[in-house]
Design a protein around this motif. Structure first.
Motif, PDB file in Angstrom:
ATOM      1  N   SER A  20       0.814  -1.220   0.000  1.00 35.27           N
ATOM      2  CA  SER A  20       0.000   0.000   0.000  1.00 35.27           C
ATOM      3  C   SER A  20       0.845   1.266   0.000  1.00 35.27           C
ATOM      4  CB  SER A  20      -0.944   0.010   1.216  1.00 35.27           C
ATOM      5  OG  SER A  20      -0.220  -0.079   2.425  1.00 35.27           O
ATOM      6  N   GLY A  21       2.181   1.157   0.210  1.00 33.43           N
ATOM      7  CA  GLY A  21       3.031   2.335   0.113  1.00 33.43           C
ATOM      8  C   GLY A  21       3.827   2.687   1.354  1.00 33.43           C
ATOM      9  N   LYS A  22       4.054   1.716   2.244  1.00 31.27           N
ATOM     10  CA  LYS A  22       4.786   2.027   3.476  1.00 31.27           C
ATOM     11  C   LYS A  22       6.202   2.526   3.197  1.00 31.27           C
ATOM     12  CE  LYS A  22       4.006  -1.906   5.673  1.00 31.27           C
ATOM     13  NZ  LYS A  22       2.936  -2.518   4.849  1.00 31.27           N
ATOM     14  N   SER A  23       6.860   1.955   2.194  1.00 30.88           N
ATOM     15  CA  SER A  23       8.237   2.376   1.898  1.00 30.88           C
ATOM     16  C   SER A  23       8.279   3.828   1.442  1.00 30.88           C
ATOM     17  CB  SER A  23       8.864   1.466   0.838  1.00 30.88           C
ATOM     18  OG  SER A  23       8.124   1.515  -0.368  1.00 30.88           O
ATOM     19  N   VAL A  24       7.282   4.258   0.679  1.00 34.47           N
ATOM     20  CA  VAL A  24       7.207   5.664   0.248  1.00 34.47           C
ATOM     21  C   VAL A  24       7.028   6.566   1.464  1.00 34.47           C
ATOM     22  CG1 VAL A  24       5.876   7.354  -1.075  1.00 34.47           C
ATOM     23  CG2 VAL A  24       6.292   5.075  -2.022  1.00 34.47           C
ATOM     24  N   VAL A  25       6.154   6.158   2.371  1.00 32.84           N
ATOM     25  CA  VAL A  25       5.901   6.941   3.581  1.00 32.84           C
ATOM     26  C   VAL A  25       7.178   7.093   4.405  1.00 32.84           C
ATOM     27  CG1 VAL A  25       4.677   6.966   5.794  1.00 32.84           C
ATOM     28  CG2 VAL A  25       3.468   6.334   3.692  1.00 32.84           C
ATOM     29  N   MET A  26       7.918   5.987   4.557  1.00 30.58           N
ATOM     30  CA  MET A  26       9.134   6.031   5.365  1.00 30.58           C
ATOM     31  C   MET A  26      10.199   6.925   4.725  1.00 30.58           C
ATOM     32  SD  MET A  26       8.546   4.366   8.110  1.00 30.58           S
ATOM     33  CE  MET A  26      10.120   3.896   8.841  1.00 30.58           C
ATOM     34  N   ASP A  27      10.271   6.925   3.407  1.00 27.75           N
ATOM     35  CA  ASP A  27      11.226   7.804   2.722  1.00 27.75           C
ATOM     36  C   ASP A  27      10.935   9.273   3.041  1.00 27.75           C
ATOM     37  OD1 ASP A  27      12.546   5.687   1.581  1.00 27.75           O
ATOM     38  OD2 ASP A  27      11.524   5.837  -0.362  1.00 27.75           O
ATOM     39  N   VAL A  28       9.651   9.640   3.036  1.00 33.63           N
ATOM     40  CA  VAL A  28       9.272  11.025   3.323  1.00 33.63           C
ATOM     41  C   VAL A  28       9.587  11.376   4.778  1.00 33.63           C
ATOM     42  CG1 VAL A  28       7.388  12.688   3.396  1.00 33.63           C
ATOM     43  CG2 VAL A  28       7.464  10.983   1.580  1.00 33.63           C
ATOM     44  N   LEU A  29       9.247  10.487   5.689  1.00 35.27           N
ATOM     45  CA  LEU A  29       9.499  10.756   7.105  1.00 35.27           C
ATOM     46  C   LEU A  29      10.993  10.924   7.377  1.00 35.27           C
ATOM     47  CD1 LEU A  29       6.919   8.338   8.771  1.00 35.27           C
ATOM     48  CD2 LEU A  29       6.793  10.821   8.625  1.00 35.27           C
ATOM     49  N   GLU A  30      11.806  10.123   6.709  1.00 36.29           N
ATOM     50  CA  GLU A  30      13.256  10.279   6.869  1.00 36.29           C
ATOM     51  C   GLU A  30      13.716  11.634   6.340  1.00 36.29           C
ATOM     52  OE1 GLU A  30      17.283   7.624   6.221  1.00 36.29           O
ATOM     53  OE2 GLU A  30      15.635   7.377   4.804  1.00 36.29           O
ATOM     54  N   ASP A  31      13.162  12.046   5.213  1.00 39.75           N
ATOM     55  CA  ASP A  31      13.543  13.334   4.620  1.00 39.75           C
ATOM     56  C   ASP A  31      13.187  14.512   5.518  1.00 39.75           C
ATOM     57  OD1 ASP A  31      14.623  12.169   2.364  1.00 39.75           O
ATOM     58  OD2 ASP A  31      12.820  12.426   1.137  1.00 39.75           O
ATOM     59  N   ILE A  32      12.115  14.383   6.290  1.00 39.53           N
ATOM     60  CA  ILE A  32      11.680  15.512   7.107  1.00 39.53           C
ATOM     61  C   ILE A  32      12.184  15.414   8.550  1.00 39.53           C
ATOM     62  CG2 ILE A  32       9.671  15.926   5.660  1.00 39.53           C
ATOM     63  CD1 ILE A  32       7.914  14.618   7.717  1.00 39.53           C
ATOM     64  N   GLY A  33      13.147  14.510   8.778  1.00 38.61           N
ATOM     65  CA  GLY A  33      13.843  14.547  10.054  1.00 38.61           C
ATOM     66  C   GLY A  33      13.564  13.444  11.040  1.00 38.61           C
ATOM     67  N   TYR A  34      12.811  12.425  10.668  1.00 40.55           N
ATOM     68  CA  TYR A  34      12.562  11.294  11.558  1.00 40.55           C
ATOM     69  C   TYR A  34      13.688  10.270  11.437  1.00 40.55           C
ATOM     70  CZ  TYR A  34       7.791  12.712  12.723  1.00 40.55           C
ATOM     71  OH  TYR A  34       6.697  13.390  13.197  1.00 40.55           O
ATOM     72  N   TYR A  35      14.060   9.695  12.574  1.00 40.62           N
ATOM     73  CA  TYR A  35      14.962   8.547  12.554  1.00 40.62           C
ATOM     74  C   TYR A  35      14.094   7.331  12.247  1.00 40.62           C
ATOM     75  CZ  TYR A  35      18.363   5.057  14.011  1.00 40.62           C
ATOM     76  OH  TYR A  35      19.221   3.988  14.030  1.00 40.62           O
ATOM     77  N   CYS A  36      14.381   6.677  11.136  1.00 42.72           N
ATOM     78  CA  CYS A  36      13.477   5.640  10.626  1.00 42.72           C
ATOM     79  C   CYS A  36      14.085   4.252  10.724  1.00 42.72           C
ATOM     80  CB  CYS A  36      13.119   5.922   9.166  1.00 42.72           C
ATOM     81  SG  CYS A  36      12.191   7.444   8.928  1.00 42.72           S
ATOM     82  N   ILE A  37      13.260   3.295  11.083  1.00 50.66           N
ATOM     83  CA  ILE A  37      13.660   1.899  11.054  1.00 50.66           C
ATOM     84  C   ILE A  37      12.537   1.102  10.415  1.00 50.66           C
ATOM     85  CG2 ILE A  37      12.832   1.518  13.428  1.00 50.66           C
ATOM     86  CD1 ILE A  37      15.132  -0.597  13.618  1.00 50.66           C
ATOM     87  N   ASP A  38      12.903   0.257   9.473  1.00 51.51           N
ATOM     88  CA  ASP A  38      11.920  -0.466   8.675  1.00 51.51           C
ATOM     89  C   ASP A  38      11.897  -1.936   9.069  1.00 51.51           C
ATOM     90  OD1 ASP A  38       9.966  -0.800   6.823  1.00 51.51           O
ATOM     91  OD2 ASP A  38      11.173  -0.244   5.091  1.00 51.51           O
ATOM     92  N   ASN A  39      10.729  -2.552   8.863  1.00 53.68           N
ATOM     93  CA  ASN A  39      10.546  -3.995   9.081  1.00 53.68           C
ATOM     94  C   ASN A  39      10.950  -4.442  10.481  1.00 53.68           C
ATOM     95  OD1 ASN A  39       9.654  -4.363   6.406  1.00 53.68           O
ATOM     96  ND2 ASN A  39      11.756  -4.528   5.672  1.00 53.68           N
ATOM     97  N   LEU A  40      10.635  -3.640  11.479  1.00 53.79           N
ATOM     98  CA  LEU A  40      10.915  -4.029  12.858  1.00 53.79           C
ATOM     99  C   LEU A  40       9.833  -4.998  13.334  1.00 53.79           C
ATOM    100  CD1 LEU A  40      12.820  -3.377  15.290  1.00 53.79           C
ATOM    101  CD2 LEU A  40      11.053  -1.784  16.052  1.00 53.79           C
TER     102      LEU A  40
END
Length: 297
Positions: A20-40
């Motif tokens: 549904s687009g989770k990877s796209v969402v995480m890319d944006v959040l990382e760009d705007i300053g969130y520390y991101c971790i995927d597939n936890l």
């Protein structure tokens, strides 16, 4: 130290249907300053947040993407998220995204990727999607934000995320304004390059030669000419037009370069003035002068 400990950590948990687009969402959040971790793994969400809270870096914005792929993991995640949302020192938001079954199937066919539950359901994508959707119902029920992405392009989804998590859309883009000297080579990292060698050169004014465009005397000389003032206004108009378009298309970093012969007078002057102008418009701007220290006496 005490003041830092009292600041609430912002945690965004991104979950929903696979495809549904989770990877796209995480890319944006990382760009705007969130520390991101995927597939936890969901059962580790609470432990990971605790580690981040106790770290010396004092993370303020954390985003976690979690796929809830089995009943046990789903139960753990639901309980963990409820507990986290009740903690006073955490600001926890759950973002749930999904899409229609046929859209998800089409996306998997186009990308030729396997669904996370593909092997469990013997390659039957319809059954995998149905099972995942059922398992996620409880988390969907406590979500703070819900996005249906069936008819969203990637850029539209990015814009939606920025609207939710940013106070100002300009916060999503970092802008670097840099000066350089053509005699040392063109700035290769730049998206926009402006040649200001057409303007009168302070180098030929003996009392200005050893100063730079960071100094008022050089700036005043460069901007004393009508063509310099006209160029500055036209550049402001151009950037006022272009930057919102870049932001709308999801560009997270823009490099604007000004070049003159040696990279010390005219290019620095325009880098300083345009950089200050963009800062006054609320942009996140870094100014850099690549060749300011070269060939100095």
């Amino acid at each position: 130290m005490q003041e830092q400990e009292n600041v609430r950590m912002h945690v965004v948990v991104v979950t929903g249907m696979s495809g549904s687009g989770k990877s796209v969402v995480m890319d944006v959040l990382e760009d705007i300053g969130y520390y991101c971790i995927d597939n936890l793994p969901p059962q580790l969400i609470g432990k990971f947040v605790e580690i981040c809270r106790e770290s010396e870096n004092h993370l303020q914005k954390l985003a976690i993407a979690a796929d809830l792929r089995s009943g046990d993991m789903f139960t753990d995640a639901y309980r963990t998220l409820l507990e986290m949302k009740q903690q006073a020192d955490l600001d926890v938001k759950i973002l749930y995204i999904e899409a229609e079954d046929e859209v998800i199937i089409k996306r998997y066919k186009e990308t030729r990727r396997k669904h996370p539950l593909d092997e469990r359901f013997g390659g039957c994508l319809h059954n995998a999607i149905a099972y995942e959707r059922e398992q996620l119902l409880r988390v969907k029920g406590i979500a703070d934000y819900y996005i249906e992405t069936s008819y969203f392009s990637a850029s539209q989804l990015k814009e939606q995320i920025r609207e939710i998590f940013l106070d100002n859309s300009s916060d999503s883009m970092s802008i670097k304004v840099t000066s350089f000297g053509f005699k040392y080579g063109v700035s290769t990292e730049s998206d926009l390059v402006f040649d200001v060698r057409c303007l009168p050169n302070p180098y030929y004014i003996p009392e200005l030669r050893h100063h730079t465009g960071c100094e008022k005397c050089v700036q005043e000389y460069v901007m004393s000419f009508e063509q310099s003032r006209t160029l500055l206004e036209k550049l402001k108009d151009l950037l006022d037009f272009l930057i919102p378009l870049y932001i709308q298309e999801g560009k997270s970093r823009l490099v604007i370069a000004f070049g003159c012969t040696g990279g010390k007078h005219r290019s620095i002057t325009f880098t300083e003035l345009i950089g200050d102008y963009l800062i006054s418009k609320g942009m996140h701007v870094v100014k850099q002068h690549r060749d300011i220290g070269k060939d100095r006496p």
